[in-house]
Design a protein around this motif. Structure first.
Motif, short mmCIF file in Angstrom:
data_model
loop_
_atom_site.label_atom_id
_atom_site.label_comp_id
_atom_site.label_asym_id
_atom_site.label_seq_id
_atom_site.Cartn_x
_atom_site.Cartn_y
_atom_site.Cartn_z
N GLY A 135 2.59 15.38 -36.55
CA GLY A 135 2.92 16.09 -37.75
C GLY A 135 3.03 14.66 -38.35
O GLY A 135 3.42 13.35 -37.50
N ALA A 136 3.26 14.24 -39.75
CA ALA A 136 2.92 13.14 -40.81
C ALA A 136 4.03 12.94 -40.83
O ALA A 136 5.12 13.38 -40.11
N ASN A 137 4.83 11.61 -40.91
CA ASN A 137 6.09 10.51 -41.10
C ASN A 137 7.06 11.28 -41.94
O ASN A 137 6.75 12.39 -42.63
N PRO A 171 13.16 6.22 -25.75
CA PRO A 171 13.40 6.29 -27.27
C PRO A 171 12.33 5.91 -27.88
O PRO A 171 11.82 4.48 -27.46
N GLU A 172 11.94 6.23 -29.20
CA GLU A 172 11.40 5.78 -30.24
C GLU A 172 11.12 3.92 -30.03
O GLU A 172 12.82 3.41 -30.57
N GLY A 173 10.48 2.80 -30.27
CA GLY A 173 10.32 1.79 -30.43
C GLY A 173 11.77 1.18 -28.89
O GLY A 173 11.87 -0.15 -28.98
N GLU A 215 4.28 12.12 -30.83
CA GLU A 215 3.64 11.03 -30.85
C GLU A 215 2.61 11.02 -32.69
O GLU A 215 2.13 12.00 -33.11
N GLN A 216 2.22 9.43 -33.57
CA GLN A 216 1.34 9.45 -34.36
C GLN A 216 0.03 9.89 -34.31
O GLN A 216 0.00 10.65 -34.96
N ASN A 217 -0.07 9.51 -32.96
CA ASN A 217 -1.63 9.21 -32.45
C ASN A 217 -1.72 11.00 -32.18
O ASN A 217 -1.94 10.99 -31.52
N LYS A 240 10.17 15.41 -36.64
CA LYS A 240 9.59 15.64 -35.71
C LYS A 240 10.38 15.00 -34.24
O LYS A 240 12.16 15.43 -33.99
N SER A 241 11.15 13.69 -35.15
CA SER A 241 12.13 12.99 -34.58
C SER A 241 14.03 13.23 -34.66
O SER A 241 14.10 13.91 -33.58
N SER A 242 13.36 13.99 -35.70
CA SER A 242 14.91 15.05 -36.02
C SER A 242 15.33 16.03 -34.57
O SER A 242 16.85 16.12 -33.90
N SER A 251 20.25 18.75 -40.61
CA SER A 251 20.44 18.07 -41.66
C SER A 251 21.59 16.82 -41.65
O SER A 251 22.29 16.53 -40.90
N TYR A 252 20.73 16.09 -42.65
CA TYR A 252 22.42 14.98 -42.62
C TYR A 252 22.63 14.86 -44.18
O TYR A 252 21.86 14.93 -45.17
N GLY A 253 23.97 14.80 -43.71
CA GLY A 253 25.14 15.40 -44.56
C GLY A 253 24.40 16.26 -45.76
O GLY A 253 24.54 17.27 -45.34
N GLU A 255 19.39 18.99 -45.95
CA GLU A 255 18.83 20.04 -44.74
C GLU A 255 17.60 19.43 -44.37
O GLU A 255 16.11 19.18 -45.80
N VAL A 256 17.25 18.81 -43.02
CA VAL A 256 15.36 18.34 -43.22
C VAL A 256 14.71 19.37 -41.88
O VAL A 256 13.64 19.33 -42.10
N ILE A 257 15.36 19.98 -41.10
CA ILE A 257 14.23 20.83 -40.38
C ILE A 257 15.07 22.15 -40.68
O ILE A 257 16.51 22.95 -40.21
P1 ATP Z 1 8.49 9.87 -38.11
O1 ATP Z 1 7.76 9.26 -37.48
O2 ATP Z 1 8.99 8.70 -39.45
O3 ATP Z 1 10.02 8.86 -37.12
P2 ATP Z 1 9.30 12.62 -38.22
O4 ATP Z 1 8.33 13.28 -38.52
O5 ATP Z 1 10.06 12.01 -36.49
O6 ATP Z 1 8.79 10.89 -38.81
P3 ATP Z 1 12.13 12.59 -39.23
O7 ATP Z 1 12.87 10.98 -38.61
O8 ATP Z 1 12.32 13.72 -38.07
O9 ATP Z 1 10.80 13.01 -39.30
O10 ATP Z 1 12.61 12.94 -40.72
C1 ATP Z 1 12.31 13.19 -40.85
C2 ATP Z 1 13.28 13.80 -42.42
O11 ATP Z 1 14.84 13.23 -42.33
C3 ATP Z 1 12.80 12.44 -43.45
O12 ATP Z 1 12.77 13.27 -45.35
C4 ATP Z 1 13.46 11.44 -42.87
O13 ATP Z 1 13.75 10.52 -45.09
C5 ATP Z 1 15.37 12.35 -42.93
N1 ATP Z 1 15.97 11.33 -41.91
C6 ATP Z 1 15.90 10.79 -40.73
N2 ATP Z 1 17.01 10.31 -40.08
C7 ATP Z 1 18.16 10.16 -41.17
C8 ATP Z 1 18.84 9.31 -41.42
N3 ATP Z 1 19.78 9.41 -40.34
N4 ATP Z 1 19.97 9.72 -42.52
C9 ATP Z 1 19.03 10.85 -43.48
N5 ATP Z 1 17.98 11.11 -43.65
C10 ATP Z 1 17.29 10.64 -42.16
#
Ligand code: ATP
Length: 233
Positions: A34-36, A82-84, A190-192, A40-42, A10-12, A15-17
């Motif tokens: 998966g899409a943006n 890391p990314e970037g 990967e986005q690719n 995945k990154s979280s 969760s961010y605050g 919940e994102v995962i």
């Molecule tokens: P991307 O390819 O864009 O990195 P992703 O699949 O890796 O996408 P995450 O970056 O994990 O996805 O993001 C998952 C969700 O968490 C998204 O809704 C994003 O807006 C949110 N999110 C990511 N980082 C933060 C943060 N630091 N604070 C709040 N919300 C965040």
């Protein structure tokens, strides 16, 4: 080797995962696609101790590493590219490579620097140049070399091809293939998706913080939902 069970992030208050399970076996290359914003990154950040898991358990070689510090996780044998890229821009290529070994106490770091420069000859040419002046592709090679300097058992790549020219993307793909052939275990975001599924033994498809599909790279490549939404055919 790595087991993620019912992970939530969760961010605050958000919940994102939402409770995911991932398994990475020794020597495997596993991709998360998966899409943006799908999460995945979280997920990677939770594995590396960069964001807290609000629930669930992450184990590495049978040890619970959930919510340990990033430093402890590197010491356990997991490194993230890391990314970037995030090279240290003011430091030279050589200094960046040495930084990758900061958790190691053994003495063979000089020979590992040599090995990285054999693997990426461009890094030898750029050894004394500030990393910030390298091209995107060169910085990616440096970020990969720096990650390998920790002698990780598990290498995590977050979007290694992002923002690179197609020719360099192909080089990054070939590099990951070589790292796989060195016997390293790999977790790749990967986005690719086409490249990721070609490289991966197995893959997981993320949608809105959940895993909606998993299988071998070949199975996912030919799955109609993946082919249409992520491979463009
Ligand atoms: P991307 O390819 O864009 O990195 P992703 O699949 O890796 O996408 P995450 O970056 O994990 O996805 O993001 C998952 C969700 O968490 C998204 O809704 C994003 O807006 C949110 N999110 C990511 N980082 C933060 C943060 N630091 N604070 C709040 N919300 C965040």
């Amino acid at each position: 080797m790595l087991t993620v069970s019912d992970l939530r992030v969760s961010y605050g208050p958000i919940e994102v995962i939402h409770g995911i399970d991932i398994e990475v076996g020794e020597g495997e290359c596993v991709a998360l696609i998966g899409a943006n914003g799908a999460g995945k990154s979280s997920t990677l950040k939770a594995i590396c101790g960069l964001v807290p898991a609000s629930a669930g358990i992450i184990t590495f070689e049978g040890r619970d590493i959930t919510n340990q510090s990033g430093h402890a996780i590197v010491k356990a044998g997991i490194t993230m590219c890391p990314e970037g890229r995030q090279v240290f821009p003011q430091m030279t290529t050589l200094q960046n490579l040495r930084m990758g070994a900061y958790t190691r106490t053994d003495a063979d770091q000089a020979s590992d620097v040599d090995e990285m420069m054999d693997m990426f000859p461009i890094l030898r040419d750029r050894a004394n140049q500030a990393a910030g002046t390298l091209s995107g592709g060169e910085q990616e090679m440096l970020a990969i070399g720096r990650a390998l300097m920790a002698r990780p058992k598990l290498c995590i790549f977050d979007e290694p091809s992002l923002g690179l020219a197609p020719k360099i993307v192909a080089e990054v793909g070939a590099t990951i293939q070589r790292i796989k052939e060195m016997g390293k275990t790999i977790l790749l975001v990967e986005q690719n998706s086409a490249m990721a599924l070609r490289l991966a033994d197995r893959a997981y498809l993320f949608e809105a913080g959940e895993i909606v599909l998993s299988g071998t790279g070949t199975e996912l490549q030919s799955h109609p939902d993946v082919a249409k939404a992520y491979l463009g055919h």
